[in-house]
Design a protein around this motif. Structure first.
Motif, PDB file in Angstrom:
ATOM      1  N   ARG A   1      -6.510  -2.622  -1.033  1.00  0.00           N
ATOM      2  CA  ARG A   1      -7.751  -2.040  -0.484  1.00  0.00           C
ATOM      3  C   ARG A   1      -8.661  -3.123   0.079  1.00  0.00           C
ATOM      4  NH1 ARG A   1      -8.524   2.467  -5.300  1.00  0.00           N
ATOM      5  NH2 ARG A   1      -7.195   4.064  -4.340  1.00  0.00           N
TER       6      ARG A   1
ATOM      7  N   GLY B   1       1.010   3.854  -3.185  1.00  0.00           N
ATOM      8  CA  GLY B   1       0.628   5.242  -2.956  1.00  0.00           C
ATOM      9  C   GLY B   1       1.721   6.212  -3.354  1.00  0.00           C
TER      10      GLY B   1
ATOM     11  N   ALA C   1       0.833  -1.215   0.000  1.00  0.00           N
ATOM     12  CA  ALA C   1       0.000   0.000   0.000  1.00  0.00           C
ATOM     13  C   ALA C   1       0.861   1.256   0.000  1.00  0.00           C
ATOM     14  CB  ALA C   1      -0.941  -0.015   1.200  1.00  0.00           C
ATOM     15  N   GLN C   2       1.944   1.239   0.766  1.00  0.00           N
ATOM     16  CA  GLN C   2       2.835   2.394   0.816  1.00  0.00           C
ATOM     17  C   GLN C   2       3.518   2.623  -0.523  1.00  0.00           C
ATOM     18  OE1 GLN C   2       5.894   2.203   3.846  1.00  0.00           O
ATOM     19  NE2 GLN C   2       7.005   3.937   3.009  1.00  0.00           N
TER      20      GLN C   2
ATOM     21  N   GLY D   1      -8.125  -3.851   3.512  1.00  0.00           N
ATOM     22  CA  GLY D   1      -8.439  -2.752   4.414  1.00  0.00           C
ATOM     23  C   GLY D   1      -7.329  -1.724   4.538  1.00  0.00           C
ATOM     24  N   GLU D   2      -6.338  -1.789   3.615  1.00  0.00           N
ATOM     25  CA  GLU D   2      -5.221  -0.852   3.669  1.00  0.00           C
ATOM     26  C   GLU D   2      -5.527   0.387   2.839  1.00  0.00           C
ATOM     27  OE1 GLU D   2      -2.264  -4.736   3.808  1.00  0.00           O
ATOM     28  OE2 GLU D   2      -2.087  -3.297   2.165  1.00  0.00           O
ATOM     29  N   GLU D   3      -5.011   1.498   3.278  1.00  0.00           N
ATOM     30  CA  GLU D   3      -5.211   2.748   2.549  1.00  0.00           C
ATOM     31  C   GLU D   3      -4.100   2.921   1.512  1.00  0.00           C
ATOM     32  OE1 GLU D   3      -5.447   7.604   3.226  1.00  0.00           O
ATOM     33  OE2 GLU D   3      -4.780   6.297   4.857  1.00  0.00           O
ATOM     34  N   VAL D   4      -4.511   3.105   0.271  1.00  0.00           N
ATOM     35  CA  VAL D   4      -3.564   3.449  -0.785  1.00  0.00           C
ATOM     36  C   VAL D   4      -3.754   4.929  -1.073  1.00  0.00           C
ATOM     37  CG1 VAL D   4      -2.811   3.046  -3.154  1.00  0.00           C
ATOM     38  CG2 VAL D   4      -3.646   1.131  -1.769  1.00  0.00           C
ATOM     39  N   LYS D   5      -2.820   5.723  -0.592  1.00  0.00           N
ATOM     40  CA  LYS D   5      -2.932   7.159  -0.822  1.00  0.00           C
ATOM     41  C   LYS D   5      -2.719   7.451  -2.300  1.00  0.00           C
ATOM     42  CE  LYS D   5      -1.424   8.413   3.810  1.00  0.00           C
ATOM     43  NZ  LYS D   5      -0.419   9.146   4.626  1.00  0.00           N
TER      44      LYS D   5
END
Length: 202
Positions: free
Chosen positions: A117, A88, A84-85, A120-124
């Protein structure tokens, strides 16, 4: 002067995975390396981007993948970012740009964003801030000899000097091969497909 991004991915693979379209149970196209170049209209490089990514479903790289790419398990374990990091950060690098690939790497990118996603991870950042284009059909049409070539081999097929140190199937080297091919074809009179260059304020 406007700029654009060229990118390439290396993702988990196994012997025969390409021929099977990654259809074997548990074999997903998890990104392990992202390489990208921000270039000017004349294809001169403004900025490099390169990152290793830790695959989660198959955290142990196959011997096939390591032999193909030269990417070592120890390097991924030590330097790799969580998916995810990394995704992003890469999408931030692409924001406001046309983003060109030699093939449908944006599909693999989308798969990996979707998996992150779903965990449940945020992908900025997202895809809407960039204009992703596969220009392999354009390049192959202008230079038919490249039709069966991997992106990292384009420079060799076109008879060009080796663009930088390194070998194909390393994402950043492949980007330099891609850039050299485009620059060569444009110098010979080709014009990039419509939509490849955005105005500077885009």
């Amino acid at each position: 002067m406007s700029t654009l991004v060229l990118f390439d991915l290396e993702f988990t693979s196994w012997q025969g995975a390409l021929e099977r379209d990654w259809s074997a149970p548990g074999q997903l196209r998890e990104i392990v390396q992202i390489g990208a170049l921000r270039v000017r209209e004349d294809l001169s490089v403004v900025e490099e981007y390169e990152v290793l990514v830790k695959p989660l479903v198959n955290p142990r790289l196959s011997t096939y993948f390591t032999g193909l790419t030269g990417i070592q398990q120890e390097s991924v374990d030590r330097q790799g970012l969580p998916p995810a990091q990394a995704l992003g950060e890469f999408l931030a690098f692409c924001r406001g740009q046309s983003v060109l690939s030699y093939g449908n790497d944006m599909v693999v990118l989308g798969e990996n964003v979707g998996w992150a996603r779903s965990r449940g991870e945020e992908v900025k950042n997202g895809f809407l801030g960039a204009n992703f284009l596969n220009i392999r059909p354009w390049l192959n049409a202008i230079a038919p000899a490249t039709a069966s070539s991997h992106v990292g081999r384009l420079w060799r097929v076109l008879g060009l000097p080796k663009p930088v140190a390194g070998e194909e199937h390393s994402a950043l080297f492949d980007c330099y091969s891609f850039a050299a091919a485009i620059k060569h074809l444009c110098a010979a009179g080709a014009t990039l497909p419509q939509g490849c260059l955005l105005p500077p304020e885009a």
